[in-house]
Design an enzyme around this catalytic site. Sequence first.
Site, short mmCIF file in Angstrom:
data_model
loop_
_atom_site.label_atom_id
_atom_site.label_comp_id
_atom_site.label_asym_id
_atom_site.label_seq_id
_atom_site.Cartn_x
_atom_site.Cartn_y
_atom_site.Cartn_z
N GLU A 17 0.82 -1.20 0.00
CA GLU A 17 0.00 0.00 0.00
C GLU A 17 0.86 1.26 0.00
O GLU A 17 1.93 1.29 0.60
CB GLU A 17 -0.93 -0.01 1.21
CG GLU A 17 -1.96 -1.12 1.09
CD GLU A 17 -2.91 -1.21 2.26
OE1 GLU A 17 -4.10 -1.46 2.02
OE2 GLU A 17 -2.47 -1.05 3.40
N CYS A 31 3.46 8.49 1.29
CA CYS A 31 3.98 7.52 2.24
C CYS A 31 4.17 6.19 1.50
O CYS A 31 3.22 5.59 1.01
CB CYS A 31 2.97 7.38 3.38
SG CYS A 31 3.43 6.20 4.62
N CYS A 68 6.45 -7.19 7.31
CA CYS A 68 7.51 -6.61 8.13
C CYS A 68 7.99 -7.69 9.09
O CYS A 68 7.24 -8.56 9.48
CB CYS A 68 6.95 -5.42 8.91
SG CYS A 68 8.23 -4.44 9.73
N CYS A 104 6.08 -5.06 15.82
CA CYS A 104 5.75 -4.07 16.84
C CYS A 104 4.31 -4.34 17.27
O CYS A 104 3.43 -4.52 16.42
CB CYS A 104 5.89 -2.65 16.28
SG CYS A 104 7.59 -2.30 15.79
N CYS A 144 1.29 -2.33 15.87
CA CYS A 144 1.24 -2.02 14.42
C CYS A 144 0.56 -3.15 13.67
O CYS A 144 0.90 -4.33 13.83
CB CYS A 144 2.65 -1.82 13.89
SG CYS A 144 2.70 -1.52 12.12
N CYS A 170 -1.43 5.75 10.09
CA CYS A 170 -0.22 5.07 10.55
C CYS A 170 -0.56 3.74 11.19
O CYS A 170 -1.38 3.67 12.08
CB CYS A 170 0.49 5.89 11.62
SG CYS A 170 1.00 7.48 11.10
N1 SAH Z 1 9.36 0.41 10.24
C1 SAH Z 1 9.49 1.85 10.12
C2 SAH Z 1 8.55 2.42 9.08
C3 SAH Z 1 7.07 2.34 9.45
S1 SAH Z 1 6.55 3.96 9.81
C4 SAH Z 1 9.30 2.47 11.48
O1 SAH Z 1 8.94 1.76 12.40
O2 SAH Z 1 9.56 3.64 11.64
C5 SAH Z 1 4.99 3.76 10.47
C6 SAH Z 1 4.84 4.57 11.76
O3 SAH Z 1 3.52 4.36 12.30
C7 SAH Z 1 5.81 4.10 12.81
O4 SAH Z 1 6.21 5.18 13.60
C8 SAH Z 1 4.94 3.16 13.60
O5 SAH Z 1 5.49 2.91 14.85
C9 SAH Z 1 3.64 3.91 13.63
N2 SAH Z 1 2.50 3.08 13.95
C10 SAH Z 1 2.37 1.77 13.72
N3 SAH Z 1 1.17 1.32 14.12
C11 SAH Z 1 0.51 2.40 14.60
C12 SAH Z 1 -0.79 2.58 15.13
N4 SAH Z 1 -1.64 1.58 15.20
N5 SAH Z 1 -1.15 3.81 15.51
C13 SAH Z 1 -0.28 4.84 15.38
N6 SAH Z 1 0.94 4.74 14.88
C14 SAH Z 1 1.35 3.52 14.49
#
Ligand code: SAH
Length: 383
Positions: A106, A119, A126, A130, A133, A355
């Site tokens: 996406e 983005c 991945c 996390c 996420c 995000c």
């Molecule tokens: N792997 C990289 C790129 C992904 S960026 C990184 O971790 O930075 C995507 C961003 O959205 C990251 O900061 C991630 O931690 C955040 N994110 C992931 N899930 C989320 C959620 N459910 N709500 C808000 N932010 C989230």
Amino acid sequence: MTGIPTLIRAPARPTLAGRGRAELAEAAAAAGEPAERHKMRAGQLFHWLYHRGARSLDQMTSISKDMRGRLGEQFDVGRDEVAREQISEDGTRKWLVRLADGALVETVYIPEEDRGALCVSSQVGCTLNCRFCHTGTQGWVRNLTAAEIVGQVLIARDSLEEWPSQPDGRLITNIVLMGMGEPLYNYDNVVAALRILMDPEGIAISKRRITVSTAGVVPMIPKLGADVGTGLAISLHAVRDDVRDELVPLNKKYPIAELLQAVRDYPGASNSRRVTFEYAMLKGVNDSLADAKELARLIAGIPAKVNLIPFNPWPGAPYACSDDATIAAFAEYMNRAGYSSPVRTPRGRDILAACGQLRSDSIRERAGQRAARLAATPPVPTV
Ligand code: SAH
């Protein structure tokens, strides 16, 4: 020979779209050009692909018809398929891109008043898991190639009708590697893609308008600074190692102190070029005033801003978003401590484009689309 019809899809010609100068020179060689013309041809192709946004070789009128014909026997300039385009109530757009092998990623466009960020994803799935996420729950599939990363930008610019590349009045002014995947775990392809996107003769997005976001792959951070020097964003999300170990398991390998040291050493960090810390606000987990205080202490002296991201929920998520008042108090503390800490307004939540929400559609789409494709594709007899 069993006589049972085999399902064969004619392979499309490989595309030149997304390739860099060296690969374009190789394509010229494959099309029979003598060595002394490879560089010139690569330059022409680069211009047509990334300045003009050509969608067919026929458009490339500065290249002789004969040469276009020879290239066309082996290549085209097609894009990966857009399986679906969605537009949110707030103008956010999301493209679900089907790659040549059927994998799905996406890409999200987020328009703001005076700028617009694209983005971009760097991996299918991945490896980081996390806990908050959604992409992490999809598991690991593969790295994107550089061409597939660049291809997402081409698709977005096609859709926004943003060709040829203009220096001013752009819709896509910024690129953020904040889609699916961990860009620093696909380092070579990400850097190759960024070099294509930054090239002044093509799309020409300056490194100051590109941000690479990482969950904290510490050894690659100085390398990124030396190789391309884009903006840096760190997905921090917690101020204590025990909490961060839970949220971002990569922290067990590269704990907070090491990560912050790498940020302090990142070249070019200055007040005009601040590092971004991303901090998802998770109710009762990382959102207290004591957390804010510790955050300010940890990042003291780093030219930084903090993006407070209200947690974006997804089905089955083990967390909830902090209350508005808690987020406001956290932001106020950080702002008073001298760190610009905007609360990121969730964008495109209605199309699961915010995000950490990138995933579920891909999975659903994959099953549904496969069924539909099989139903729609008549068997091709082997001859
Ligand atoms: N792997 C990289 C790129 C992904 S960026 C990184 O971790 O930075 C995507 C961003 O959205 C990251 O900061 C991630 O931690 C955040 N994110 C992931 N899930 C989320 C959620 N459910 N709500 C808000 N932010 C989230």
